[in-house]
Design a protein around this motif. Structure first.
Motif, PDB file in Angstrom:
ATOM      1  N   ARG A  30      -6.057  29.355  12.947  1.00  0.00           N
ATOM      2  CA  ARG A  30      -6.958  30.128  13.772  1.00  0.00           C
ATOM      3  C   ARG A  30      -7.410  29.155  14.657  1.00  0.00           C
ATOM      4  NH1 ARG A  30     -10.331  33.355   9.499  1.00  0.00           N
ATOM      5  NH2 ARG A  30     -10.034  31.250   8.673  1.00  0.00           N
ATOM      6  N   LEU A  31      -8.051  27.961  14.338  1.00  0.00           N
ATOM      7  CA  LEU A  31      -8.676  26.850  15.046  1.00  0.00           C
ATOM      8  C   LEU A  31      -7.659  26.424  15.990  1.00  0.00           C
ATOM      9  CD1 LEU A  31     -10.819  24.979  15.902  1.00  0.00           C
ATOM     10  CD2 LEU A  31     -10.128  23.587  14.018  1.00  0.00           C
ATOM     11  N   GLU A  32      -6.454  26.090  15.430  1.00  0.00           N
ATOM     12  CA  GLU A  32      -5.363  25.658  16.374  1.00  0.00           C
ATOM     13  C   GLU A  32      -4.979  26.714  17.488  1.00  0.00           C
ATOM     14  OE1 GLU A  32      -0.905  23.811  15.484  1.00  0.00           O
ATOM     15  OE2 GLU A  32      -1.361  25.957  14.723  1.00  0.00           O
ATOM     16  N   HIS A  33      -5.125  27.903  17.353  1.00  0.00           N
ATOM     17  CA  HIS A  33      -4.739  28.892  18.177  1.00  0.00           C
ATOM     18  C   HIS A  33      -5.743  28.925  19.327  1.00  0.00           C
ATOM     19  CE1 HIS A  33      -3.114  32.510  20.149  1.00  0.00           C
ATOM     20  NE2 HIS A  33      -4.298  33.058  20.136  1.00  0.00           N
ATOM     21  N   ILE A  34      -7.171  28.756  18.767  1.00  0.00           N
ATOM     22  CA  ILE A  34      -8.177  28.855  19.757  1.00  0.00           C
ATOM     23  C   ILE A  34      -8.067  27.590  20.618  1.00  0.00           C
ATOM     24  CG2 ILE A  34     -10.606  28.441  19.817  1.00  0.00           C
ATOM     25  CD1 ILE A  34     -10.835  30.337  17.252  1.00  0.00           C
ATOM     26  N   MET A  55      -7.362  25.363  25.982  1.00  0.00           N
ATOM     27  CA  MET A  55      -6.489  24.298  26.905  1.00  0.00           C
ATOM     28  C   MET A  55      -5.858  25.039  27.998  1.00  0.00           C
ATOM     29  SD  MET A  55      -3.846  21.314  26.295  1.00  0.00           S
ATOM     30  CE  MET A  55      -2.526  22.469  25.948  1.00  0.00           C
ATOM     31  N   PHE A  56      -5.238  26.159  27.762  1.00  0.00           N
ATOM     32  CA  PHE A  56      -4.625  26.648  29.154  1.00  0.00           C
ATOM     33  C   PHE A  56      -5.395  27.703  29.929  1.00  0.00           C
ATOM     34  CE2 PHE A  56      -0.562  26.021  26.191  1.00  0.00           C
ATOM     35  CZ  PHE A  56      -0.118  25.134  27.174  1.00  0.00           C
ATOM     36  N   LEU A  82       1.657  35.338  30.372  1.00  0.00           N
ATOM     37  CA  LEU A  82       2.064  33.795  30.579  1.00  0.00           C
ATOM     38  C   LEU A  82       1.248  32.672  29.657  1.00  0.00           C
ATOM     39  CD1 LEU A  82       3.007  31.536  32.348  1.00  0.00           C
ATOM     40  CD2 LEU A  82       1.006  31.890  33.781  1.00  0.00           C
ATOM     41  N   ILE A  83      -0.101  33.068  29.470  1.00  0.00           N
ATOM     42  CA  ILE A  83      -0.698  32.249  28.539  1.00  0.00           C
ATOM     43  C   ILE A  83      -0.196  32.076  27.124  1.00  0.00           C
ATOM     44  CG2 ILE A  83      -3.066  31.630  27.666  1.00  0.00           C
ATOM     45  CD1 ILE A  83      -4.324  32.044  30.289  1.00  0.00           C
ATOM     46  N   MET A 104      -9.823  16.884  31.941  1.00  0.00           N
ATOM     47  CA  MET A 104      -9.517  17.976  30.702  1.00  0.00           C
ATOM     48  C   MET A 104      -8.420  17.295  29.849  1.00  0.00           C
ATOM     49  SD  MET A 104      -7.558  21.480  30.987  1.00  0.00           S
ATOM     50  CE  MET A 104      -6.040  20.699  30.979  1.00  0.00           C
ATOM     51  N   ARG A 105      -7.730  16.677  30.315  1.00  0.00           N
ATOM     52  CA  ARG A 105      -6.582  16.079  29.513  1.00  0.00           C
ATOM     53  C   ARG A 105      -7.322  15.054  28.360  1.00  0.00           C
ATOM     54  NH1 ARG A 105      -3.357  12.971  32.350  1.00  0.00           N
ATOM     55  NH2 ARG A 105      -2.055  12.763  30.427  1.00  0.00           N
ATOM     56  N   ASP A 106      -8.064  14.063  29.146  1.00  0.00           N
ATOM     57  CA  ASP A 106      -8.756  13.136  28.090  1.00  0.00           C
ATOM     58  C   ASP A 106      -9.205  13.729  27.011  1.00  0.00           C
ATOM     59  OD1 ASP A 106      -7.503  11.013  29.685  1.00  0.00           O
ATOM     60  OD2 ASP A 106      -9.320  10.748  31.092  1.00  0.00           O
ATOM     61  N   PHE A 107     -10.261  14.849  27.335  1.00  0.00           N
ATOM     62  CA  PHE A 107     -11.150  15.739  26.358  1.00  0.00           C
ATOM     63  C   PHE A 107     -10.206  15.980  25.370  1.00  0.00           C
ATOM     64  CE2 PHE A 107     -12.914  19.688  24.988  1.00  0.00           C
ATOM     65  CZ  PHE A 107     -14.031  19.310  24.598  1.00  0.00           C
TER      66      PHE A 107
END
Length: 285
Positions: free
Chosen positions: A238-242, A247-248, A206-207, A271-274
């Motif tokens: 890689r940073l984008e993936h991490i 987040m999920f 799922l994630i 969490m969303r604000d962060f």
């Protein structure tokens, strides 16, 4: 209860017969008077016709009554079997949730599920062909709902005019995450199965699936920023993936730990604000 039903049935039959007798009497009297007017020699013919008509009427009534009785019995029996099957199925599903939550998909046993449900293993196989089918029955609908809702949010955001997307970034994703949270809390055990107990099934990804969808959405948004003259600096893949995976995982931690819903709503907003602030910084916006 049975005696009362039989009594009512007898009363209905008697009432019907009385009404039928009244109808026949009225009809017969009229025909009899007509026969007398024509001539007494027709009275015997009239009597024979009446006997025939009454006989046919009684036979038809008997056939109709028997057919109705038999049909009603079969319908009641079918309904009873249907209700019993629903009860058995519910017991199987309830036992399956318990077994999968305790042991996970891989270690769970159909034999144990059948035992907990109070049915034979053979009876369980009458409903589901395999452990995979049973797990699918428990979580498939909810898994699909979450992914479809997430994809819908991505599509809705992509359809916003490019110049308006930056101002709608948080509202569209925020509504989606909030709706997914509420849905997950309405089906908490099913989502705990997906998130914690689904190793060995397609649902364990799922994630990964959501990360893939979000990554594509991020790349599409970066292209929009480029188009409207607000280009972002290159982002390490890689940073984008991490970050997206994190987040999920953060979002689903709310569900895994069964936090009180009001607290979960608050944590979701934080969490969303962060993550929004972090992504804006990385994108140079």
């Amino acid at each position: 209860m049975g005696k009362t039903k039989n009594k009512k049935r007898v009363i209905l039959v008697i009432v019907f017969l009385i009404l039928l007798a009244i109808y026949i009497a009225v009809t017969v009297r009229g025909e009899y008077l007509q026969a007398l007017e024509i001539g007494e020699q027709y009275v015997e013919v009239f009597k024979q016709n009446i006997k025939y008509k009454v006989g046919v009427a009684l036979v038809n009534f008997a056939i109709l009554y028997i057919a109705t009785y038999i049909t009603t019995r079969f319908i009641k029996r079918g309904l009873k079997m249907s209700n019993e099957e629903k009860t058995t199925l519910q017991m199987i599903l309830s036992a399956a949730i318990q077994e999968f939550l305790e042991k996970g998909f891989t270690s769970a046993s159909l034999r144990n599920i059948a035992k907990k449900a109070g049915v034979t293993t053979g009876a369980l196989y009458g409903y589901y062909d395999s452990k995979e089918d049973l797990f699918e029955a428990l979580v498939g609908e909810h898994y699909n709902f979450l992914l479809e809702r997430f994809c819908k949010a991505q599509k809705e955001f992509a359809e916003i005019p490019p110049e308006e997307q930056p101002n709608n970034l948080t509202s569209t994703s925020g509504e989606c995450m909030y709706e997914m949270l509420l849905y997950a809390y309405e089906h908490l055990n099913e989502f705990k199965l997906i998130l914690c107990c689904s190793e060995g099934t397609r649902f364990s990804k799922l994630i990964d699936e959501m990360v893939e969808i979000e990554t594509k959405g991020t790349h599409d948004y970066l292209a929009v920023l480029e188009k409207i003259g607000r280009p972002a600096p290159p982002i390490d893949e890689r940073l984008e993936h991490i970050l997206i995976t994190g987040m999920f995982n953060t979002f689903f931690e709310l569900i895994i730990h069964e936090m009180p819903l009001e607290e979960a709503k608050h944590y979701l907003k934080e969490m969303r604000d962060f993550y929004t602030a972090g992504w804006m910084k990385i994108m140079g916006q």
